[in-house]
Scaffold this active site. Structure first.
Site, PDB file in Angstrom:
ATOM      1  N   ARG A   1      -2.194  -0.559  10.074  1.00 55.05           N
ATOM      2  CA  ARG A   1      -2.849   0.348   9.132  1.00 55.05           C
ATOM      3  C   ARG A   1      -3.908  -0.416   8.328  1.00 55.05           C
ATOM      4  O   ARG A   1      -5.051  -0.004   8.248  1.00 55.05           O
ATOM      5  CB  ARG A   1      -1.822   0.994   8.199  1.00 55.05           C
ATOM      6  CG  ARG A   1      -2.426   2.178   7.449  1.00 55.05           C
ATOM      7  CD  ARG A   1      -1.379   2.961   6.678  1.00 55.05           C
ATOM      8  NE  ARG A   1      -0.823   2.173   5.583  1.00 55.05           N
ATOM      9  CZ  ARG A   1       0.175   2.598   4.790  1.00 55.05           C
ATOM     10  NH1 ARG A   1       0.718   3.795   4.987  1.00 55.05           N
ATOM     11  NH2 ARG A   1       0.632   1.831   3.818  1.00 55.05           N
TER      12      ARG A   1
ATOM     13  N   ASP B   1       2.843  -1.744   9.726  1.00 58.73           N
ATOM     14  CA  ASP B   1       2.430  -0.762   8.718  1.00 58.73           C
ATOM     15  C   ASP B   1       2.506  -1.422   7.333  1.00 58.73           C
ATOM     16  O   ASP B   1       2.980  -2.548   7.209  1.00 58.73           O
ATOM     17  CB  ASP B   1       3.403   0.431   8.810  1.00 58.73           C
ATOM     18  CG  ASP B   1       2.887   1.650   8.077  1.00 58.73           C
ATOM     19  OD1 ASP B   1       1.734   1.656   7.621  1.00 58.73           O
ATOM     20  OD2 ASP B   1       3.658   2.620   7.967  1.00 58.73           O
TER      21      ASP B   1
ATOM     22  N   HIS C   1       2.273  11.943  15.185  1.00 58.07           N
ATOM     23  CA  HIS C   1       3.181  11.338  14.205  1.00 58.07           C
ATOM     24  C   HIS C   1       3.362  12.299  13.042  1.00 58.07           C
ATOM     25  O   HIS C   1       2.474  13.115  12.765  1.00 58.07           O
ATOM     26  CB  HIS C   1       2.601  10.000  13.730  1.00 58.07           C
ATOM     27  CG  HIS C   1       3.520   9.251  12.814  1.00 58.07           C
ATOM     28  ND1 HIS C   1       4.809   8.895  13.164  1.00 58.07           N
ATOM     29  CD2 HIS C   1       3.347   8.790  11.546  1.00 58.07           C
ATOM     30  CE1 HIS C   1       5.371   8.254  12.154  1.00 58.07           C
ATOM     31  NE2 HIS C   1       4.511   8.171  11.164  1.00 58.07           N
TER      32      HIS C   1
ATOM     33  N   ASP D   1      10.130   4.632  13.713  1.00 57.26           N
ATOM     34  CA  ASP D   1       9.687   4.290  12.361  1.00 57.26           C
ATOM     35  C   ASP D   1      10.810   3.523  11.640  1.00 57.26           C
ATOM     36  O   ASP D   1      11.816   3.146  12.260  1.00 57.26           O
ATOM     37  CB  ASP D   1       9.284   5.595  11.646  1.00 57.26           C
ATOM     38  CG  ASP D   1       8.227   5.382  10.585  1.00 57.26           C
ATOM     39  OD1 ASP D   1       8.305   4.367   9.878  1.00 57.26           O
ATOM     40  OD2 ASP D   1       7.329   6.237  10.435  1.00 57.26           O
TER      41      ASP D   1
ATOM     42  N   ASP E   1      -2.105   8.019   6.476  1.00 53.96           N
ATOM     43  CA  ASP E   1      -1.307   9.196   6.124  1.00 53.96           C
ATOM     44  C   ASP E   1      -2.181  10.407   5.831  1.00 53.96           C
ATOM     45  O   ASP E   1      -2.397  10.779   4.676  1.00 53.96           O
ATOM     46  CB  ASP E   1      -0.415   8.866   4.929  1.00 53.96           C
ATOM     47  CG  ASP E   1       0.526   7.717   5.259  1.00 53.96           C
ATOM     48  OD1 ASP E   1       0.689   7.402   6.458  1.00 53.96           O
ATOM     49  OD2 ASP E   1       1.097   7.132   4.331  1.00 53.96           O
TER      50      ASP E   1
ATOM     51  N   ASP F   1      -2.776   1.496  -0.182  1.00 52.06           N
ATOM     52  CA  ASP F   1      -1.905   2.526   0.367  1.00 52.06           C
ATOM     53  C   ASP F   1      -2.058   3.764  -0.524  1.00 52.06           C
ATOM     54  O   ASP F   1      -1.407   3.879  -1.550  1.00 52.06           O
ATOM     55  CB  ASP F   1      -0.467   2.002   0.332  1.00 52.06           C
ATOM     56  CG  ASP F   1       0.519   3.014   0.869  1.00 52.06           C
ATOM     57  OD1 ASP F   1       0.092   4.093   1.313  1.00 52.06           O
ATOM     58  OD2 ASP F   1       1.729   2.715   0.843  1.00 52.06           O
TER      59      ASP F   1
END
Ligand code: NAG
Ligand code: NAG
Length: 929
Positions: A581, A521, A655, A408, A597, A263
């Site tokens: 993701r 996610d 998003h 979310d 992201d 991440d």
């Protein structure tokens, strides 16, 4: 999902563990390891080419009907391995190397392959003291004993050589050496004699620190590494996920490409750093041949790439292929921290063959529901159910089509997944039913970290049943994530797989309906307090496997279980939709993938194409990027261009980060709203094409979004192109990704091809006199999306745009028939209920359309399939038609014969036949009179 917030929310925690969380707007590279900071990568990268100590004992050769095996020995330390080579159906070889009798089992990857690969027959055709050659179909493998090397031939041509550079390294499990009283010269000599100096000398071999984190490495060094040389290849592609060019770059002077699901906060572009997903599949392509290599290993992996320009004499195998002939070559060097060597070689010869061969192993993406390929509206977060209703109604008010609203993490009761915030989402079922009443769906987020909260049923169940991943002491691992202190479900445990899948049932997930779909996610997994923002490698999973061994498949298992949950929820009737993701080889069977992201800037818009191309050629066709960019706020021009670009990418979702300005299309000026509406309408009008391409992907593995070289494999000018791409073999898309652009430079491939501008129908002819394509400056204003239909293809579309795609299934079709130089065209259309699995029982229509001379025919490809569609043929547009025609005749069994009006536009060379009005469920013939 993410971040900024994370910095405030866990600031205390951060101080305690002194993990950097940098609020400036780019990645803090210090949070992530370089190869040099990682002991196994460092050790493997230092192996010198040309000195391989590995030898195969051909006297131990054993031969089966599909495989051969023999003992492989490392003469530096006499460690013994088992080498196995098997022939797999569809031009594929598999090579496995593992320890002969390890002191601890070595992990072998689960769930990536769709099933045990189907074996082909193989036979020995030559055996000498020095090598053995086996043959499977038109392919041969020549296995050399000393030094060990495997050369793969296809139709007599050497195409891949393994260990040609001698970089094979297999660190067998060993007992930890007793700490020596004194580090004398004797010990060092001993180590050197054993050829183990690299391990002995490496302070990171038995334990390793990174920042404040300690990795205990209870099993010590266990790395595996091997090199592959691709003869005749100009470039390598694949091994996503990286924010880099599509054609992989030489890593001679950089770190290798890293595959370790992470991440990464505000990821940087154009570098080989790891991102959220890892697909260890590499494609090497040259004009004569395309091949693929799947390195089936779930541990942290690094991949070095060398191209012809970097060759040293020793690294080039060209010399024993063709003397001094400068045959291009790409070399790859895969390095994994642990596991075994398990490699699949897909021998092509063409790109579409490799896609088929690879997806035969890891599966294709199942056909999505129709809504899933339409437009999705998301933000972190829609505040409450009134906000959802307001946003949805504004889409209607502004005549913008929309299929899915997303929620979310803030929709939950304090980040407890499978629950709802009682105040803000007090009537989730009614909220969803309101969407459903308009033909729309809801997607909610469900992350794999579980809040450690004694009032949370999921935590209590998981804790009492031992469903969490364990730390090195054997207690439940605890890390920091959105809910604060969290633990992580162990998806390797079959009991967890069953339990978690059950959470998605309508009884268990209160407030969800059959129209609630799921977003997984943070499943790298993201652990804010962990090393490199993920889980400690010495954590322990079901079966005693270390996290180190399975890290890269954690997300795959997460989505597999979610998929099973949604499948069971509808008793196997409805096709699940999941977005993930984290990903690995095989993730395409369960979920769509987005690029995480990203940020609201032009470079991030630009990189969506190479990133999705890399995923697409690696089996993951259902790819997209956050429209507008997740971090920061796009201006009117950027948001406009982003909608236009994403309207032609497989997964289409807007998003935004919680700290960004609201950015629904009506919040910009009238002009921007109008252009965004046009982009959405373009997407919706072409959904019949998208749906057909997704079905064809499911059948053949051909990516929906393709690089130009997939269709024009010998055209070298296409090899490095990643600012344009094809949809199937029918459309060429070159999105505008620069500010204030007044034109784009489009490369039109294919000598003798005609490309038609989708807006003006203007024809661009590529000369057949040259071997390459043609480059043109195409003028663009803010409304222009440069998309071209390939002459010789037929594209289905629907011109009525409904508020949601799922309401358009019965609407009539328009066919765009674009003629090639010979005045012919062909194409397919796939039609079913857009929702269920009944197509698997033959409830579908698959039409083969052909135009030749003056006749367009529609014939069923599968004669036994049937689907009672109400859709009919509204219009046929023949593009590139040379002369006026005023009448046409349509004939079918059900309708008989009708004469129709045709109108001709001589300036545009366009012939339009209106209202043939024949059912799409019939075979028919349309003739120009
Ligand atoms: C559902 O729609 C009705 C009619 O528009 C509205 O009154 C109601 O508040 C909506 N419910 C929710 C939970 O959004
Ligand atoms: C046109 O027809 C010729 C002769 O049959 C064929 O060789 C050529 O490939 C065709 N061109 C296209 C673009 O299909």
């Amino acid at each position: 999902m993410k971040k900024i917030r994370q910095c405030f929310g866990i600031v205390l925690w951060l101080i305690i563990v002194s993990l950097g969380c940098n609020p400036v707007q780019s990645v803090d590279r210090n949070n992530f390891k370089t190869c040099e900071q990682s002991s196994f990568c460092r050790r493997s990268r230092r192996v010198k080419p040309g000195q391989s100590p590995y030898q195969l004992h051909l006297n131990t050769l054993s031969v089966g009907s599909s495989s051969i095996s023999a003992e492989l020995v490392n003469y530096n330390n006499l460690a013994k391995f088992k080498f196995e080579l098997s022939a797999i159906k569809e031009e594929t070889f598999r090579m496995k190397i593992s320890e002969l009798s390890p002191i601890r089992p070595r992990y072998e990857v689960e769930s990536a392959l769709v099933s045990e690969p189907e074996l082909d027959t193989l036979k020995i055709i030559e055996q000498t003291a020095d090598h053995v050659t086996v043959q499977a179909g038109a392919n041969e493998a020549k296995v050399f004993a000393a030094p060990f090397r495997v050369d793969l031939y296809s139709h007599g041509q050497l195409v891949i050589s393994s260990n040609a550079r001698g970089l094979l390294k297999f660190e067998h499990y060993r007992k930890k050496p007793e700490p020596k009283a004194e580090e004398g010269a004797g010990a060092a000599e001993e180590a050197e004699a054993a050829g183990e100096e690299d391990i002995e000398a490496d302070p990171g071999a038995w334990e390793e620190n990174f920042k404040s984190h300690h990795d205990t490495k209870p099993y010590g060094p266990a790395a595996v590494a091997l090199d592959f040389s691709f003869v005749g290849a100009h470039h390598a592609y694949g091994i996503p996920e990286h924010a880099d060019s599509f054609a992989l770059k030489s890593t001679k002077n950089t770190d290798p490409y890293r595959l370790y699901n992470l991440d990464v906060f505000e990821y940087e572009l154009w570098n080989p750093m790891a991102l959220y997903g890892s697909v260890p599949f590499l494609i090497a392509h040259g004009p004569a041949r395309t091949v693929g290599v799947l390195w089936l290993n779930a541990a942290e992996t690094w991949v070095d790439i060398l191209s012809s320009g970097d060759q040293t004499v020793v690294s080039s195998i060209v010399n024993f292929v063709s003397g001094s002939d400068p045959t291009p070559q790409v070399d790859a060097h895969f390095i994994s921290e642990t596991g075994i060597i398990d490699v699949f070689f897909n021998l092509g010869p063409r790109p579409l063959d490799v896609f088929r061969q690879y997806t035969k192993l890891t599966g294709t993406a199942p056909l999505p529901q129709y809504f899933a390929i339409a437009y999705h509206q998301s933000r972190w977060n829609y505040n409450d159910q009134d906000d959802v209703r307001m946003v949805e109604s504004k889409f209607d008010e502004h005549d913008l089509p929309l299929d899915v609203m997303w929620l979310d993490i803030e929709h939950t009761d304090n980040k407890k997944y499978f629950t709802w915030d009682h105040l803000r989402f007090s009537q989730p079922t009614e909220m969803t039913q309101n969407l459903t009443a308009h033909g729309r769906k809801l997607v909610v987020i469900v992350d794999p970290h579980i809040k450690r909260d004694g009032s949370y049923f999921l935590h209590n169940d998981a804790e009492s049943n031992g469903y969490y991943v364990k730390n090195k002491e054997g207690r439940d691992f605890e890390g920091w994530c959105w809910p604060g202190s969290s633990s992580y479900l162990d998806f390797l445990n079959p009991a967890v797989q069953d339990y978690y899948a059950q959470r998605y049932s309508l009884d268990n997930f209160k407030g969800s309906t059959e129209d609630t779909y799921i977003w997984n996610d943070m499943n790298e997994p993201s652990v804010f307090s962990g090393p490199e923002v993920t889980m400690h490698k010495d954590c322990v999973h079901h079966g005693g496997w270390e996290h180190r061994e399975i890290h890269n498949i954690y997300a795959l298992l997460n989505t597999k279980v979610t998929f099973n949950g949604l499948f069971r929820r509808s008793e196997g009737k409805l096709r699940p939709f999941i977005l993930t993701r984290g990903h690995f080889a095989g993730s395409q069977r369960y979920a769509a993938v987005w690029t995480g992201d990203n940020a609201a800037d032009w470079a991030h818009l630009r990189i969506t194409v190479p990133m999705c191309l890399s995923l697409s050629v690696s089996g993951i066709s259902f790819c997209g990027a956050d429209v507008g960019g997740f971090f920061r706020s796009p201006d009117e021009e950027l948001i406009t261009r982003w909608y236009q670009a994403a309207a032609f990418q497989p997964f289409f979702r807007s998003h935004a980060h919680i700290d960004t300005k609201r950015r629904e299309p009506w919040l910009f000026g009238e002009e921007t709203l109008g252009v965004i509406r046009e982009a959405l309408r373009k997407r919706y009008s072409l959904l019949p094409l998208w749906y057909t391409l997704f079905r064809e992907h499911e059948l053949t593995g051909a990516p929906v979004m393709q690089p130009l070289w997939a269709q024009f494999p010998t055209e070298t000018d296409t090899f490095a192109i990643d600012d344009e791409y094809l949809l199937g073999d029918r459309l060429l898309v070159h999105p505008v990704t620069e500010a204030e652009a007044s034109s784009v430079t489009v490369y039109f491939p294919g000598p003798g091809q005609i490309w038609y501008d989708m807006d003006s129908y203007e024809a661009i002819h590529v000369s057949s006199k040259h071997s390459g394509g043609r480059t043109e400056q195409i003028p663009v204003n803010i409304r222009k999306v440069p998309v071209f239909q390939r002459g010789g293809t037929i594209v289905p579309k629907k011109e009525r745009i409904r508020r949601a795609a799922s309401l358009s299934l019965d609407d009539p079709f328009t066919l765009l028939v674009a003629l090639d130089v010979n005045g012919t065209a062909s194409g397919t259309v796939y039609i079913d209920d857009g929702r269920s699995y009944e197509y698997k029982q033959g409830k579908y229509l698959y039409l083969d359309l052909k135009f030749e001379g003056k006749t367009l025919t529609s014939r069923f490809i599968d004669k036994n399939s049937k689907f009672p569609t109400k859709a009919w043929l509204e219009r046929v547009v023949i593009i590139g038609w040379p002369s006026a025609v005023s009448k046409a005749r349509i004939e079918s069994k059900g309708m008989g014969t009708n004469v129709l009006e045709a109108s001709y536009n001589s300036a545009a060379h366009l012939l339009v036949v209106r209202k043939p009005a024949v059912s799409m469920a019939e075979e028919w013939t349309l003739s120009l009179l």
